[in-house]
Design an enzyme around this catalytic site. Structure first.
Site, mmCIF file in Angstrom:
data_model
loop_
_atom_site.group_PDB
_atom_site.id
_atom_site.type_symbol
_atom_site.label_atom_id
_atom_site.label_comp_id
_atom_site.label_asym_id
_atom_site.label_seq_id
_atom_site.Cartn_x
_atom_site.Cartn_y
_atom_site.Cartn_z
ATOM 1 N N HIS A 63 15.948 2.085 -44.412
ATOM 2 C CA HIS A 63 16.839 3.347 -44.140
ATOM 3 C C HIS A 63 16.906 3.194 -42.639
ATOM 4 C CE1 HIS A 63 15.915 6.430 -47.559
ATOM 5 N NE2 HIS A 63 16.063 5.109 -47.974
ATOM 6 N N TYR A 107 15.689 16.056 -43.940
ATOM 7 C CA TYR A 107 14.435 17.241 -43.220
ATOM 8 C C TYR A 107 15.191 18.418 -43.039
ATOM 9 C CZ TYR A 107 11.293 13.213 -42.493
ATOM 10 O OH TYR A 107 10.420 12.184 -42.789
ATOM 11 N N PRO A 115 2.372 15.723 -42.422
ATOM 12 C CA PRO A 115 3.241 14.556 -43.075
ATOM 13 C C PRO A 115 4.833 14.676 -42.590
ATOM 14 C CG PRO A 115 2.854 16.397 -44.641
ATOM 15 C CD PRO A 115 2.013 16.654 -43.340
ATOM 16 N N LYS A 175 3.648 9.716 -40.609
ATOM 17 C CA LYS A 175 2.764 9.078 -39.577
ATOM 18 C C LYS A 175 1.467 8.618 -40.182
ATOM 19 C CE LYS A 175 5.886 8.227 -36.282
ATOM 20 N NZ LYS A 175 6.480 7.561 -36.939
ATOM 21 N N TYR A 219 10.172 8.122 -34.650
ATOM 22 C CA TYR A 219 10.110 7.775 -36.160
ATOM 23 C C TYR A 219 10.030 6.564 -36.730
ATOM 24 C CZ TYR A 219 11.340 9.191 -40.928
ATOM 25 O OH TYR A 219 11.342 9.661 -42.326
#
Length: 396
Positions: free
Chosen positions: A72, A201, A293, A297, A385
């Site tokens: 991704h 998200y 979450p 991580k 990220y």
């Protein structure tokens, strides 16, 4: 029995540490209180940082990940119906993440360990480390009703938040930091195609949403819910209806529903304990820290702990000196706290908090607008990220 490194816990962190050590010629034995089937049955996340992917390849277990995992290059954020894509690859100079289920990763590590003939003792009861401050540490456990003793040079506690390793350190030595969030994530796993090719998200006034995936045919969705909720009170129909209600209309229309394979509620907390070592006992992963979450991580932090401990242990054996191992806690905690910060940031940015007043809500929206509307802000999200770089430990 005797080994060089006794590893408590056969989750991904324990298995990965054992695999790396074994490939470096450092004998180790893993003790696990559950059965192998139970360990494989755990449903966990599967977004792997660039560093984790590289470490798995170094451990010789990347072949299936590389063929089946999904790369991704970005993620999508939604707030107030506004959609923003964070281009991970462009903002970080080429870095990305890999979506590969933790269950599959664990299976790969188990099979690699079996192929090497390394020892894992499952269903080991009453595991207890001893003498960690002395010259000759050891671990006792019961297997098939027999009391056993495993002598070793070092002990790695990879047994999670509820394990015995952290409890072996005197309370007056440890300092704990904790933030408990007033909500949890209701997760549903289904054999349905993901609604989007990248993770979404989403903030919504009814609560946060995450649209995730395990493969091109298996999806994982999460809803923010109060801690008073129970998974059994959520039928599949109720879950899908609420999910669609919290997503923009064009995305909701694309959601493919189906029977749930698994449904559960996970509470959210931030937790760190310092130090992460005591004598010849080293805490790894969830034994020392928990992250919400939201930042993806948890598994990745465990992998970075493994990376640090593995390289320091290798140096200790190669150089014949234990002093280098005193660096472990400091190096590990520097990265832990940065990941804790990012996970806290993403959680506070995208979730609904019942105690927030009008000012807090405006600041939350403004934070979102700044970070997504500024290249510097987007870069901050992207570089965290995909994972901050590992701190070098060679030749320090």
């Amino acid at each position: 029995m005797r080994t060089k490194v006794a590893i408590i816990g056969a989750g991904p962190s324990g298995l990965l540490l054992g695999q790396l050590l074994a490939r470096a010629g450092i004998d180790n034995i893993i003790l696990e209180r559950q059965s192998g089937e139970y360990v494989l049955g755990r449903i966990r996340a599967g977004v792997l940082e660039q560093g984790t992917v590289g470490l798995l390849r170094e451990a010789g277990v990347g072949k299936r990940m590389d063929s089946e995992g999904l790369i991704h290059d970005g993620i999508e954020l939604i707030f107030g119906g506004r959609r923003d894509r964070i281009d991970l690859k462009a903002l970080t100079g080429g870095s990305s993440v890999m979506v590969y289920g933790q269950t599959e990763l664990t299976r790969d590590l188990m099979e690699a360990r079996a192929a090497m003939g390394a020892t894992t003792i499952y269903e080991a009861e009453n595991v207890q480390p001893h003498g960690v401050r002395g010259e000759h540490p050891y671990v006792t456990f019961e297997k098939d009703g027999e009391l056993c003793r495993l002598e070793c040079d070092y002990i790695a506690g990879c047994d999670g938040f509820h394990g015995v390793s952290r409890r072996a350190i005197p309370e007056d030595i440890l300092t704990s930091y904790e933030r408990v969030y007033p909500f949890g994530w209701l997760g549903l796993l289904s054999d349905t195609p993901p609604v989007n090719h990248e993770l979404i998200y989403a903030h919504h006034e009814r609560g946060f949403v995450l649209c995730s995936q395990r493969s091109t045919t298996r999806s994982r969705y999460y809803l923010q819910v109060p801690l008073t909720e129970k998974a059994q009170d959520w039928s599949d129909e109720r879950f899908w209806k609420e999910l669609k209600r919290r997503l923009p209309g064009d995305i909701a229309e694309r959601v493919v529903t189906g029977p749930s394979l698994e449904k559960s509620i996970a509470p959210l907390r931030s937790y760190v304990v310092e130090p992460m070592q005591y004598g010849k006992l080293f805490l790894v992963g969830d034994a020392a820290h928990i992250v919400p979450p939201t930042g993806a991580k948890g598994l990745n932090l465990a992998a970075s702990d493994v990376n640090t401990l593995y390289r320091l242990l290798r140096r200790a054996y190669e150089e014949g000196s234990t002093r280098v191992l005193e660096l472990y806690s400091g190096i590990a905690l520097r990265r832990v706290w940065k990941a804790e910060r990012f996970s806290w940031f993403m959680t506070t940015l995208l979730h609904e908090f019942a105690d927030r007043d009008g000012f807090d809500k405006r600041m939350q929206r403004t934070d979102y607008e700044y970070y997504t509307g500024s290249k510097a802000g987007q870069t901050t999200i992207a570089e965290n990220y995909v994972g901050l770089p590992y701190e070098a430990v060679e030749g320090r």
